[in-house]
Design a protein around this motif. Structure first.
Motif: not given
Length: 208
Positions: A191-199, A145-161
């Motif tokens: 990942m480069e510009h956002g703030k990592l909040l949670l793995d 989970l990342y935050q950029i300004k007022n947005k929360y952004i999930l980066i997900l890998d759906l490989d096993d779905c």
């Protein structure tokens, strides 16, 4: 369905979820490179040719964005020198976030391979938490989970779905997410510009 000829090289089409279902597809099918998906896009272009007078003059690319249950598609004629994945149409499906941020080309993939790297934007932590709580297979999805300004952004890998899980994921994104974007380049940018909040964000929020 609604078709709009923008120019001799660009065509736009609006398709509802019901119309997608009527053509024997699910939303998740549009994330797969199969003959069924190609046929659906070819069908739309043929319908547009009859309705608008648009004439396909070569291989075409297609970009797509879901907004409020409507799939907005942009078909463009591409330079034949770039080649095409099928004889008549190059399928370059890009799902964009709702605020119009541009997508990027996805890497070439074999048929039946899912486009599995995705980022989903949320306008509030409440909507994000609801999304994760309802994601019953959250434990099998690597995510951050990342935050950029007022947005929360999930980066997900759906490989096993599997296909059913991909379909459930798409429905939840439509209900709770602001938009989704596919591709390594977009994820790297967050990942480069956002703030990592949670793995391991999906699983940990699912447990709350």
């Amino acid at each position: 369905m609604n078709f709009r000829k923008v120019s001799d090289h660009e065509l736009r089409c609006s398709v509802t979820i019901d119309e997608i279902h009527e053509n024997g597809l699910e939303v998740s099918d549009l994330l797969k490179k199969t003959e069924k998906t190609y046929s659906f896009f070819e069908y739309l272009v043929q319908e547009a040719e009859e309705e608008t007078g648009f004439e396909k003059s070569g291989p075409m690319s297609v970009e797509g964005i879901f907004v409020n249950g409507i799939l907005e598609l942009i078909f463009r004629v591409v330079d034949e020198a770039e080649g095409s994945m099928l004889p008549e149409m190059e399928e370059d499906m890009r799902t964009k976030v709702d605020d119009g941020e541009p997508g990027s080309s996805l890497p070439p993939m074999d048929e039946n391979v899912l486009m599995k790297l995705v980022q989903v934007s949320f306008t509030s932590i409440e909507r994000l938490t609801k999304f994760c709580r309802l994601l019953s297979f959250a434990s099998k999805i690597p995510s951050s989970l990342y935050q950029i300004k007022n947005k929360y952004i999930l980066i997900l890998d759906l490989d096993d779905c599997n296909r059913e899980e991909i379909g459930a994921f798409c429905l939840l994104v439509q209900e709770y997410g602001q938009g989704s974007l596919y591709g390594d380049l977009q994820a790297s940018n967050v990942m480069e510009h956002g703030k990592l909040l949670l793995d391991d964000a999906c699983y940990r929020l699912h447990q709350m």
